[in-house]
Design an enzyme around this catalytic site. Structure first.
Site, short mmCIF file in Angstrom:
data_model
loop_
_atom_site.label_atom_id
_atom_site.label_comp_id
_atom_site.label_asym_id
_atom_site.label_seq_id
_atom_site.Cartn_x
_atom_site.Cartn_y
_atom_site.Cartn_z
N GLU A 72 3.94 -4.82 -7.93
CA GLU A 72 2.48 -5.78 -7.17
C GLU A 72 1.81 -5.34 -8.91
O GLU A 72 0.39 -5.22 -8.59
CB GLU A 72 1.74 -5.28 -6.32
CG GLU A 72 2.75 -5.61 -4.96
CD GLU A 72 1.97 -5.57 -3.43
OE1 GLU A 72 0.70 -6.00 -3.87
OE2 GLU A 72 2.63 -6.57 -2.70
N GLU A 130 9.32 -6.03 0.26
CA GLU A 130 7.76 -5.09 1.09
C GLU A 130 7.50 -6.70 2.17
O GLU A 130 7.62 -7.60 1.77
CB GLU A 130 6.40 -4.75 0.66
CG GLU A 130 6.55 -3.36 0.31
CD GLU A 130 5.10 -2.97 0.01
OE1 GLU A 130 3.71 -3.34 0.37
OE2 GLU A 130 4.91 -2.58 -1.45
C1 NOJ Z 1 1.78 -3.70 -0.71
C2 NOJ Z 1 1.80 -2.97 -1.39
O1 NOJ Z 1 2.62 -2.35 -2.64
C3 NOJ Z 1 1.47 -1.24 -0.48
O2 NOJ Z 1 1.35 -0.26 -1.59
C4 NOJ Z 1 0.94 -1.59 0.84
O3 NOJ Z 1 0.40 -0.56 1.53
C5 NOJ Z 1 1.72 -2.34 0.82
N1 NOJ Z 1 0.92 -3.91 0.85
C6 NOJ Z 1 0.06 -3.23 2.97
O4 NOJ Z 1 -1.15 -3.67 2.19
#
Ligand code: NOJ
Length: 448
Positions: free
Chosen positions: A170, A359
């Site tokens: 991200e 994710e």
């Molecule tokens: C994005 C991130 O990559 C991760 O580290 C985070 O915990 C999750 N989303 C949830 O917010």
């Protein structure tokens, strides 16, 4: 109620079903084995930046408990496991010599994955820059590109057994939250610094790909993007234009340079500054790399309206609570259709070979009662989102995998330990793990 026809086997035999974690959120042991501080260790010492002054120092102690935690991954039926490498553990000086203890830790972790039949997906950078590099300018310094290539090379040379890599996690997340809004490490808040960080991260994601391909030619390389369907609040031309501007930052900023299109154009001149830097062929080609897969990370859609009071972007979000839609404990809208729409949208670029959902998941206010966490809302969330994923597959999107965020409750950045996303509950005092009902749901779902 109609019984859902959702079946894991419908995604195919080769499909990667996994859970994802990251180093800074799970490992703890921040001063062990020669590791140096990361920007999150230092940021967390500031007053008022993290809920309840939580620190990542111990987190869920994955560093010491990874063997047991991997057994849980296996027992829940997953065949793949995504984790990240702590740059500060592998290169405590940021650059220069590798730390043998750090290398050994990840080699053992990788070996253990294979021993259990879990395919490791390894993220090079999941937001935890070594503080020594931050002191030299971090992502805002052009030197970051040299430092990052070195880090990528050290990882490629030491972990050639890894056949699935994710270069950056991200980039729009860490540049926006860490360099523009200042609510994540390193807590910077300038437009100029943000634009520099964006430029350097766009180069780093392609550079990482090139280094990995050079040293491990038979590996699959991808990189992960956060994305959200951006929906105009009304169909007025001004709301539609506002949604377009937000969409540019949320969804297009990093994928388009990677695909060789350079930075996207906006109608307010915000990225034109970057474009001035990057329009030349030299920069555009530096940001381009032919990835084997693209990682999509999606949690919620964003509804946007025009707002003349917001500088530059002149748009703002219409919050889910004001729209009275179902939300998670983060206040994020639950909307599986928007998951389908954003995956479709990325696929429509036409130049992506394969999509992996690296994710997706949800935080809820879980309670542990008599050894059990009944988290039906999380089960419902996963079921809806997986059904949407199935629709993407039927539409012809080439999907290679899906990773639930996350294995166990962990350090959720500025939210500290308040937000629980895990399939496994963690008692942070005792480190006791308790599989939630959602974990058992996954186990049953994956019994193919
Ligand atoms: C994005 C991130 O990559 C991760 O580290 C985070 O915990 C999750 N989303 C949830 O917010």
């Amino acid at each position: 109620m109609v019984k859902s026809a959702l079946q894991a086997s419908a995604f195919g035999k080769e499909f990667h079903w996994g859970v994802a974690i990251s180093a800074a959120q799970n490992e703890g042991a921040v001063l062990e084995g020669g590791r140096s501080n990361s920007i999150w260790d230092v940021f967390a010492r500031r007053k008022g930046v993290i809920k309840k002054a939580a620190k990542p120092s111990t987190a869920c102690d994955f560093f010491h408990r990874y063997r047991d935690d991997l057994l849980l991954v296996k027992a829940l039926g997953f065949n793949s496991f995504r984790f990240s490498i702590s740059w500060s553990r592998v290169l405590p000086d940021g650059s220069g010599k590798a730390n043998p203890a750090g290398i050994a830790f990840y080699q053992e972790l990788i070996d253990e994955c294979y021993a259990l039949g879990l395919t490791p997906f390894v993220t090079l950078y999941h937001w935890d820059l070594p503080q020594v590099l931050q002191a030299e300018g971090g992502w805002e310094s052009p030197l970051i590109n040299r430092w990052f290539r070195h880090f990528a090379k050290v990882c490629a040379k030491n972990f050639p057994a890894v056949k699935h890599w994710i270069v950056l996690n991200e980039p729009s997340g860490f540049t926006t939250l860490g360099h523009l809004l200042g609510i994540h490490a390193p807590g910077r808040r300038t437009m100029d610094g943000f634009l520099k960080a964006v430029h350097h991260a766009a180069i780093a994601q392609a550079d990482g790909g090139r280094v990995l391909r050079q040293y491990i030619p038979d590996t699959k390389i991808g990189t992960s993007f956060s994305c959200s369907e951006v929906i105009p609040f009304t169909d007025s031309p001004s709301d539609i234009a506002a949604a377009k501007r937000i969409d540019l930052f949320i969804n297009r900023l990093f994928i388009e340079p990677l695909l060789g299109k350079g930075f996207p154009e906006d109608d307010r001149g915000i990225v034109q500054k970057m474009n001035r830097l990057n329009k030349s062929w030299k920069y555009a080609s530096q940001m381009q790399f032919d990835m084997d897969f693209i990682g999509i990370q999606n949690y919620f859609p964003i509804v946007v309206k025009q707002n003349p009071f917001i500088p530059l972007i002149q748009a703002s979000e219409v919050k889910p609570k004001d729209r009275k839609v179902p939300v998670t404990a983060m206040g994020w809208e639950i909307n599986a259709d928007s998951f389908q729409h954003i995956i479709r949208r990325f696929w429509k670029y036409g130049a992506i070979k394969e999509i992996m959902v690296t994710e997706n998941g949800a935080a809820f206010k879980d309670t542990l009662q008599q050894g059990r966490v009944n988290d039906q809302p999380r089960i419902d969330y996963y079921r809806q989102y997986l059904e949407a994923l199935m629709r993407c597959k039927r539409e012809g999107v080439k999907l290679g995998g899906y990773f639930a965020w996350t294995l166990m409750d962990n350090f959720e950045w500025a939210e500290g330990y308040e937000a629980r996303f895990g399939l496994v509950h963690v008692d942070l005092k005792t480190q006791l793990r308790t599989v939630k009902d959602s974990g058992f749901w996954w186990r049953d779902f994956l019994k193919i």
